[in-house]
Design a protein around this motif. Structure first.
Motif, PDB file in Angstrom:
ATOM      1  N   LEU A 180       0.840  -1.195   0.000  1.00 18.78           N
ATOM      2  CA  LEU A 180       0.000   0.000   0.000  1.00 18.78           C
ATOM      3  C   LEU A 180       0.879   1.251   0.000  1.00 18.78           C
ATOM      4  O   LEU A 180       0.618   2.206  -0.738  1.00 18.78           O
ATOM      5  CB  LEU A 180      -0.902  -0.020   1.238  1.00 18.78           C
ATOM      6  CG  LEU A 180      -1.970   1.063   1.313  1.00 18.78           C
ATOM      7  CD1 LEU A 180      -2.924   0.950   0.128  1.00 18.78           C
ATOM      8  CD2 LEU A 180      -2.745   0.966   2.617  1.00 18.78           C
ATOM      9  N   GLU A 181       1.916   1.229   0.785  1.00 16.33           N
ATOM     10  CA  GLU A 181       2.833   2.369   0.824  1.00 16.33           C
ATOM     11  C   GLU A 181       3.518   2.571  -0.528  1.00 16.33           C
ATOM     12  O   GLU A 181       3.692   3.698  -0.982  1.00 16.33           O
ATOM     13  CB  GLU A 181       3.897   2.178   1.929  1.00 16.33           C
ATOM     14  CG  GLU A 181       3.373   2.411   3.340  1.00 16.33           C
ATOM     15  CD  GLU A 181       2.581   3.714   3.462  1.00 16.33           C
ATOM     16  OE1 GLU A 181       3.114   4.769   3.075  1.00 16.33           O
ATOM     17  OE2 GLU A 181       1.421   3.674   3.927  1.00 16.33           O
ATOM     18  N   ALA A 182       3.912   1.472  -1.156  1.00 15.67           N
ATOM     19  CA  ALA A 182       4.548   1.558  -2.475  1.00 15.67           C
ATOM     20  C   ALA A 182       3.586   2.210  -3.460  1.00 15.67           C
ATOM     21  O   ALA A 182       3.963   3.069  -4.257  1.00 15.67           O
ATOM     22  CB  ALA A 182       4.953   0.172  -2.963  1.00 15.67           C
ATOM     23  N   PHE A 183       2.345   1.804  -3.369  1.00 13.78           N
ATOM     24  CA  PHE A 183       1.317   2.358  -4.251  1.00 13.78           C
ATOM     25  C   PHE A 183       1.172   3.865  -4.015  1.00 13.78           C
ATOM     26  O   PHE A 183       1.189   4.663  -4.950  1.00 13.78           O
ATOM     27  CB  PHE A 183      -0.006   1.640  -4.001  1.00 13.78           C
ATOM     28  CG  PHE A 183      -1.168   2.192  -4.774  1.00 13.78           C
ATOM     29  CD1 PHE A 183      -1.215   2.058  -6.154  1.00 13.78           C
ATOM     30  CD2 PHE A 183      -2.203   2.836  -4.128  1.00 13.78           C
ATOM     31  CE1 PHE A 183      -2.286   2.563  -6.878  1.00 13.78           C
ATOM     32  CE2 PHE A 183      -3.278   3.344  -4.838  1.00 13.78           C
ATOM     33  CZ  PHE A 183      -3.309   3.207  -6.213  1.00 13.78           C
ATOM     34  N   ALA A 195      -6.574   8.988  -7.574  1.00 19.56           N
ATOM     35  CA  ALA A 195      -6.493   7.564  -7.269  1.00 19.56           C
ATOM     36  C   ALA A 195      -7.422   7.213  -6.125  1.00 19.56           C
ATOM     37  O   ALA A 195      -7.747   8.069  -5.293  1.00 19.56           O
ATOM     38  CB  ALA A 195      -5.061   7.187  -6.912  1.00 19.56           C
ATOM     39  N   CYS A 196      -7.860   5.982  -6.121  1.00 18.12           N
ATOM     40  CA  CYS A 196      -8.617   5.457  -4.983  1.00 18.12           C
ATOM     41  C   CYS A 196      -7.595   4.755  -4.104  1.00 18.12           C
ATOM     42  O   CYS A 196      -6.948   3.805  -4.548  1.00 18.12           O
ATOM     43  CB  CYS A 196      -9.667   4.452  -5.415  1.00 18.12           C
ATOM     44  SG  CYS A 196     -10.769   5.107  -6.652  1.00 18.12           S
ATOM     45  N   MET A 197      -7.450   5.239  -2.894  1.00 15.64           N
ATOM     46  CA  MET A 197      -6.347   4.744  -2.082  1.00 15.64           C
ATOM     47  C   MET A 197      -6.805   4.050  -0.814  1.00 15.64           C
ATOM     48  O   MET A 197      -6.012   3.825   0.092  1.00 15.64           O
ATOM     49  CB  MET A 197      -5.398   5.894  -1.772  1.00 15.64           C
ATOM     50  CG  MET A 197      -4.572   6.277  -2.992  1.00 15.64           C
ATOM     51  SD  MET A 197      -3.441   7.625  -2.733  1.00 15.64           S
ATOM     52  CE  MET A 197      -4.506   9.031  -2.986  1.00 15.64           C
ATOM     53  N   LYS A 198      -8.106   3.737  -0.757  1.00 17.80           N
ATOM     54  CA  LYS A 198      -8.580   3.040   0.445  1.00 17.80           C
ATOM     55  C   LYS A 198      -8.812   1.568   0.141  1.00 17.80           C
ATOM     56  O   LYS A 198      -9.707   1.224  -0.615  1.00 17.80           O
ATOM     57  CB  LYS A 198      -9.883   3.675   0.928  1.00 17.80           C
ATOM     58  CG  LYS A 198      -9.646   4.978   1.647  1.00 17.80           C
ATOM     59  CD  LYS A 198     -10.876   5.438   2.395  1.00 17.80           C
ATOM     60  CE  LYS A 198     -10.692   6.879   2.841  1.00 17.80           C
ATOM     61  NZ  LYS A 198     -10.548   7.793   1.677  1.00 17.80           N
ATOM     62  N   VAL A 217       4.650  -1.263  -8.435  1.00 14.07           N
ATOM     63  CA  VAL A 217       3.383  -1.827  -7.995  1.00 14.07           C
ATOM     64  C   VAL A 217       3.082  -3.100  -8.766  1.00 14.07           C
ATOM     65  O   VAL A 217       2.683  -4.107  -8.192  1.00 14.07           O
ATOM     66  CB  VAL A 217       2.235  -0.807  -8.175  1.00 14.07           C
ATOM     67  CG1 VAL A 217       0.920  -1.433  -7.779  1.00 14.07           C
ATOM     68  CG2 VAL A 217       2.503   0.416  -7.335  1.00 14.07           C
ATOM     69  N   THR A 218       3.321  -3.077 -10.063  1.00 15.13           N
ATOM     70  CA  THR A 218       2.985  -4.278 -10.834  1.00 15.13           C
ATOM     71  C   THR A 218       3.819  -5.443 -10.342  1.00 15.13           C
ATOM     72  O   THR A 218       3.342  -6.553 -10.229  1.00 15.13           O
ATOM     73  CB  THR A 218       3.256  -4.110 -12.344  1.00 15.13           C
ATOM     74  OG1 THR A 218       4.645  -3.938 -12.548  1.00 15.13           O
ATOM     75  CG2 THR A 218       2.492  -2.970 -12.920  1.00 15.13           C
ATOM     76  N   ARG A 219       5.062  -5.155 -10.042  1.00 14.54           N
ATOM     77  CA  ARG A 219       5.921  -6.260  -9.617  1.00 14.54           C
ATOM     78  C   ARG A 219       5.439  -6.817  -8.280  1.00 14.54           C
ATOM     79  O   ARG A 219       5.367  -8.016  -8.075  1.00 14.54           O
ATOM     80  CB  ARG A 219       7.366  -5.774  -9.494  1.00 14.54           C
ATOM     81  CG  ARG A 219       8.341  -6.849  -9.104  1.00 14.54           C
ATOM     82  CD  ARG A 219       9.749  -6.306  -9.173  1.00 14.54           C
ATOM     83  NE  ARG A 219       9.869  -5.068  -8.423  1.00 14.54           N
ATOM     84  CZ  ARG A 219      10.043  -5.013  -7.110  1.00 14.54           C
ATOM     85  NH1 ARG A 219      10.117  -6.115  -6.418  1.00 14.54           N
ATOM     86  NH2 ARG A 219      10.147  -3.859  -6.496  1.00 14.54           N
ATOM     87  N   LEU A 220       5.110  -5.892  -7.380  1.00 14.17           N
ATOM     88  CA  LEU A 220       4.652  -6.356  -6.082  1.00 14.17           C
ATOM     89  C   LEU A 220       3.324  -7.090  -6.192  1.00 14.17           C
ATOM     90  O   LEU A 220       3.073  -8.051  -5.494  1.00 14.17           O
ATOM     91  CB  LEU A 220       4.506  -5.163  -5.132  1.00 14.17           C
ATOM     92  CG  LEU A 220       5.822  -4.545  -4.676  1.00 14.17           C
ATOM     93  CD1 LEU A 220       5.584  -3.188  -4.069  1.00 14.17           C
ATOM     94  CD2 LEU A 220       6.516  -5.458  -3.689  1.00 14.17           C
TER      95      LEU A 220
END
Ligand code: ADP
Ligand code: MG
Length: 346
Positions: free
Chosen positions: A97-100, A121-124, A202-205
């Motif tokens: 989430l932090e990376a995002f 962005a939707c971050m929740k 993010v994609t990698r994670l």
């Protein structure tokens, strides 16, 4: 073989550089003095709030496609938008989430004609999504590889110039694209729009390639990997073990895009993945057998594909080289079928 040196810190270094520039951008157009003072002490999370779109505000439409990132929908949010939803089954910890959020915090600094418009962005959790403007045209990938469109030289140069302009801007902002490819470049009535910058973490994670002893390689991805990135591919890619993407590796990607524009094909055509990984890792460049073009045109390609990262040109230099190219026919008569390939290290 798998021998190479580790560069585990490289992604963190990139992120650090981005963060350090963060605070210089936010205040300029903010007329409210209270906000200005707040901004100077604000954390990333506070400024992020401005970009937070409540998921329920989005009017989600049909699926446009699926990528590594998750599903892309068309939708409506004060007009037509593209909604990139993260696959939540992969985002189950704070770190992801932090990376995002860190990546989202870099997007708000991007305002350029040739970059897709980041809207929020939707971050929740459990709903994580990125909202951008909806690109109307087709990707360069579709033009080149599906429709087999042939661009004339002046159009080709114009496209490459616009890509260089957008990329130069990103780099000036301290943002590494990490996934520059023809699938992430749209053409909207002649105008280039670059998408998906900075999303690769993010994609990698999200889509970890750990599925037993396999390295899952998305189709068409390998030919964009610079030697130093290639050498860091691991069958078991640990989450912290990021690939060493840099502004230099972005330039390598541009070289591949330039090749696709000129040849209408991928470099390394017909080679199995193992051979591409081995050859590029050792410093061999793709064959230019299919490319009949002037020396200047090939020089750009060779410079972008330099084995040593710091020998690759910056986008500002690239722009100059592109501008100087004669805008004549792309395909010359094969009187001098120059074969520059297979040379190690420049
Ligand atoms: P990839 O880039 O590997 O194709 P993506 O997840 O980025 O994977 O995209 C999935 C699909 O959604 C692709 O067909 C892509 O062209 C489309 N797409 C992505 N972003 C946008 C956008 N901003 N506007 C319109 N279509 C988009
Ligand atoms: Mg994409």
């Amino acid at each position: 073989g798998s021998g190479s040196t580790g560069t585990d810190d490289s992604e963190r270094t990139i992120a650090g550089r981005v963060d350090s520039q963060d605070s210089t951008v936010s205040d300029g157009e903010n007329a409210d003095p209270r906000c200005t003072r707040q901004n100077s002490v604000s954390s990333v999370s506070q400024s992020l709030r401005e970009w937070d779109i409540p998921y329920d505000d989005l009017d989600r439409g049909e699926v446009i496609g699926r990528g590594r990132f998750g599903i892309v929908y068309s939708g409506n949010w004060h007009g037509q938008v593209a909604i990139k939803e993260l696959r939540m089954d992969y985002v189950n910890d704070e770190k992801t989430l932090e990376a995002f959020k860190a990546e989202v915090s870099t997007f708000r600094k991007t305002r350029h004609e040739n970059l897709v418009l980041f809207m929020g962005a939707c971050m929740k959790p459990p709903r994580l999504a990125i909202v951008t403007s909806l690109c109307k045209g087709m990707t360069l990938y579709k033009h080149i590889h599906v429709l087999k469109d042939k661009f004339n030289m002046s159009r080709t140069i114009l496209i490459a110039q616009q890509i260089s302009q957008g990329m130069g801007y990103l780099h000036a902002r301290g943002i590494v694209h990490k996934d520059l490819k023809t699938k992430n470049i749209f053409l909207e009535s002649g105008k280039v729009v670059i998408t998906d910058f900075g999303l690769f973490n993010v994609t990698r994670l999200c889509h970890d390639s750990r599925r037993g002893n396999w390295l899952s390689i998305p189709p068409g991805w390998l030919c964009y990997l610079s030697p130093e990135v290639m050498r860091n591919l691991r069958v078991i890619q640990k989450q912290d073990d990021g690939l060493p993407f840099t502004t230099y590796s972005d330039v390598y990607c541009f070289g591949t895009v330039w090749y696709e524009l000129l040849c209408g094909e991928w470099p390394h055509k017909g080679l199995p993945p193992e051979a591409i990984i081995w050859q590029v890792g050792r410093g061999m460049k793709p064959s230019l057998a299919h490319l009949q073009a002037s020396r200047d045109v090939k020089d750009i390609l060779m410079a972008c594909w330099s084995y040593r990262p710091d020998e690759r040109p910056e986008f500002s230099t690239m722009l100059n080289s592109l501008t100087r190219l004669p805008k004549k026919r792309l395909h010359r008569s094969p009187s001098h079928p120059i074969h520059l390939s297979r040379s190690a290290e420049s």
